[in-house]
Write a protein that holds these residues in place. Sequence first.
Motif, mmCIF file in Angstrom:
data_model
loop_
_atom_site.group_PDB
_atom_site.id
_atom_site.type_symbol
_atom_site.label_atom_id
_atom_site.label_comp_id
_atom_site.label_asym_id
_atom_site.label_seq_id
_atom_site.Cartn_x
_atom_site.Cartn_y
_atom_site.Cartn_z
ATOM 1 N N ARG A 153 5.947 -1.179 9.185
ATOM 2 C CA ARG A 153 5.745 -1.596 7.803
ATOM 3 C C ARG A 153 5.891 -0.410 6.861
ATOM 4 O O ARG A 153 6.846 0.322 6.964
ATOM 5 C CB ARG A 153 4.406 -2.292 7.688
ATOM 6 C CG ARG A 153 4.425 -3.606 8.447
ATOM 7 C CD ARG A 153 3.068 -4.032 8.913
ATOM 8 N NE ARG A 153 2.588 -3.223 10.043
ATOM 9 C CZ ARG A 153 1.494 -3.463 10.714
ATOM 10 N NH1 ARG A 153 0.760 -4.487 10.379
ATOM 11 N NH2 ARG A 153 1.125 -2.714 11.706
ATOM 12 N N GLY A 154 4.985 -0.278 5.914
ATOM 13 C CA GLY A 154 5.063 0.879 5.031
ATOM 14 C C GLY A 154 5.779 0.626 3.722
ATOM 15 O O GLY A 154 6.111 1.548 3.001
ATOM 16 N N LEU A 155 6.017 -0.657 3.421
ATOM 17 C CA LEU A 155 6.675 -0.995 2.149
ATOM 18 C C LEU A 155 5.895 -2.097 1.449
ATOM 19 O O LEU A 155 5.231 -2.902 2.098
ATOM 20 C CB LEU A 155 8.096 -1.503 2.400
ATOM 21 C CG LEU A 155 9.110 -0.532 3.001
ATOM 22 C CD1 LEU A 155 10.377 -1.286 3.376
ATOM 23 C CD2 LEU A 155 9.434 0.584 2.037
ATOM 24 N N TYR A 156 5.995 -2.104 0.111
ATOM 25 C CA TYR A 156 5.486 -3.258 -0.641
ATOM 26 C C TYR A 156 6.475 -4.396 -0.427
ATOM 27 O O TYR A 156 7.626 -4.320 -0.847
ATOM 28 C CB TYR A 156 5.398 -2.930 -2.128
ATOM 29 C CG TYR A 156 4.310 -1.969 -2.484
ATOM 30 C CD1 TYR A 156 2.983 -2.391 -2.546
ATOM 31 C CD2 TYR A 156 4.592 -0.648 -2.782
ATOM 32 C CE1 TYR A 156 1.976 -1.515 -2.883
ATOM 33 C CE2 TYR A 156 3.592 0.237 -3.123
ATOM 34 C CZ TYR A 156 2.280 -0.206 -3.176
ATOM 35 O OH TYR A 156 1.288 0.664 -3.514
ATOM 36 N N ARG A 157 6.014 -5.454 0.206
ATOM 37 C CA ARG A 157 6.939 -6.513 0.587
ATOM 38 C C ARG A 157 7.443 -7.316 -0.615
ATOM 39 O O ARG A 157 8.498 -7.913 -0.560
ATOM 40 C CB ARG A 157 6.280 -7.443 1.617
ATOM 41 C CG ARG A 157 5.967 -6.707 2.912
ATOM 42 C CD ARG A 157 5.453 -7.643 3.991
ATOM 43 N NE ARG A 157 6.313 -8.795 4.209
ATOM 44 C CZ ARG A 157 7.471 -8.750 4.835
ATOM 45 N NH1 ARG A 157 7.917 -7.617 5.317
ATOM 46 N NH2 ARG A 157 8.181 -9.838 4.999
#
Lengths: 384, 320
Positions: B83-87
């Motif tokens: 992950r690691g992202l603003y979806r």
Amino acid sequence: MSSNRSLVWLVASRELREAARRKSFWAVFGVLLVGSTAAMIVPEIIGDEGATRYDIVLVGDAPIVEEALLGLEQNLDAELDITTVDQIATAQRRVEDDEADIGVVAGDDPRIIVQAGENDRLVGAAGQALSTAALVERLGAAGLSEAEVQDVIAAPGPRLQEVQQETTSRRAASFVLSLVLYILLLSLMAQVATGTAVEKANRISEVLLPIVRPGVLLFGKVLGVGLAGLGTLAAGFLPVVVKLGLGGDLPEGLGGALAGSAAWFVLGLALYLTLSAALGALVERQEEAGSAVTPLTFVLVGTFLVAQSAADSPLGTVLSYVPLTSPLMTPTRVAVGVTSPVELAVSLGLLVVAIALTIRFGSTIYGRAIVRTGRRLKLREVLT
Amino acid sequence: MADDLVARGISQRFGERVVLDGVDLEVPAGQVIGLLGPNGAGKTTLMRILFGVLQPDAGTVEWQGRPATEDDRRGWGYMPQERGLYRDMRVLDQLTWIARLHGLGKATGEAQAVALLERLGLGDRHGDKVEDLSGGMAQRVQLAAAMVHEPEVLVLDEPFAGLDPVAVAFLSEVIGDHVRAGRILLFSSHQLDLVEDLCESITLIHQGTVVLQGDVRQLKADSPDRFLRVDVQVEPSWVEGLEAEVDSTDASGCRVRMAPGTDAGAVLDAVRQHVTVTDFAVEAPSLSELFLDAAGADAAVLGAEPDQPRHDEDHHGSER
């Protein structure tokens, strides 16, 4: 390298931009705009058309009485519809049947017919009109000219000022205002806690923390979400400003309540949102964010209830000093006029100190909790 | 080397659980370094410590010969696992924003983000939200987020997890480019055999301690074990008495483990007496075989490791 201030603003502006892209933001904005516009316009419309009307049955041909009655329209703040009949019995029947509010009998045996206990003000006004008519007749009989008589009776009657009315409307204004702020606060708290939980669950915080300090991240988020919230609130204030600009009057008490609320609301927002971010960092999944802020919600609900029911009680006084409760309590106390300048200054000072401590404390919790994944954390674990 | 990223004596515990116990790690510039080990070994925790997100109970992180500072780390790039992202954020907005957090100007940040997206084959996806991208594309955006500011140090946590072979090849190429520019690269993986050709040097950890460390070719050469791989099925009885045993069997054939000093030709002849062998090779042990030897019997979990991060309730703060 960027300064902390520009980093805070970068974080905040992301929140603002993303908020402006959400449909829900504009939905709330629209609802507030429409609601507030309605609140500004509707009283005007009702005020123009909906003035009180009274039906009066006048017995006998008595132009002086009729004129005296019509002269009282302004004092009564009402329109009078006067019908003339010949018989006292007719007037009595109409009053009994609710076709008229009162019957007025002029002549040598003046009389007022009214249903028991009804229309106190109208009865008073009618009595005054009959007295005036009698006075005019006697002054005429005493030899005064018509102009002199007019001069005597033209002295304005007393205006009725209802004090209770003003307090009631100030309470109503502060209630509406508190309710709006309370709902906004709840929704922003949930937004901040969820946002933090999402950053943790999606491991965005791990990418951000090496670049940005926890305090900056936390404060930027609170600032961004807070400003977005105030943006929606602006929709509620816009019609008020427009109305003032057009020279209109605010509903009684609203102006004071607004001014009193602003400082406490903004600071209260900062306090509650900072706490929400710290609590949101404790949870493991996004869905748990709502329950993380439950303790804060309880405090808010409790304060709201006390503020609306007993703002001027000793409990209300105490709560207006406590930082967590003062943001909702103090504006209400200002609105109902039970505060002192000293109380306001102390309350504001305590609130500012509490915010400074919370940002420090909250950053620590946030920074430690946000990288401890796997399960929901307790505050104690994070702080030791 | 002065440009190395070095961790010394890193120890970390969460409550009663020891996650890392005196781990040393050296990442020289210009080499592909793998931080390997099964899930739960402590790889992610070590990476968080490298980035200063976690303060270790003991040990230091050094960069260019001195303790790494906050400013140093601000210039590095980190890609967390999966992950690691603003979806719900648009791809280009997100990369530009991250570039600006790293201190780049708005125009420069956006230009670099656009160029990187083009290079990663996402030139037509600027306005898409991350949640609308396929898994492979989202992974590339994530890589872009770690690289958009052209970091001197690039650290990737499980970058190969869940990738198809094309994506693995592509990512390997990107990693190779970064390293050839003389920069620092560290990545973690639990899929030892997938990455053994990519790594020049590895640090293999298990239960918080280093069990194997060094140059991959050297480690393999140093191992006395050899395997004979043939493209046929071998019955265990065929190689009895030759100091050899069937180690593994799959659809493409068998691997026969030979004791140190065994004559590989004799083992091959023994098999040829039963079937015709059209393809064979003498191989050094694979990384996972080296790991199993080094970690001992309790490392049998390796074979059963799931690809997906697991949710272990007693497991916070470490690998997922």
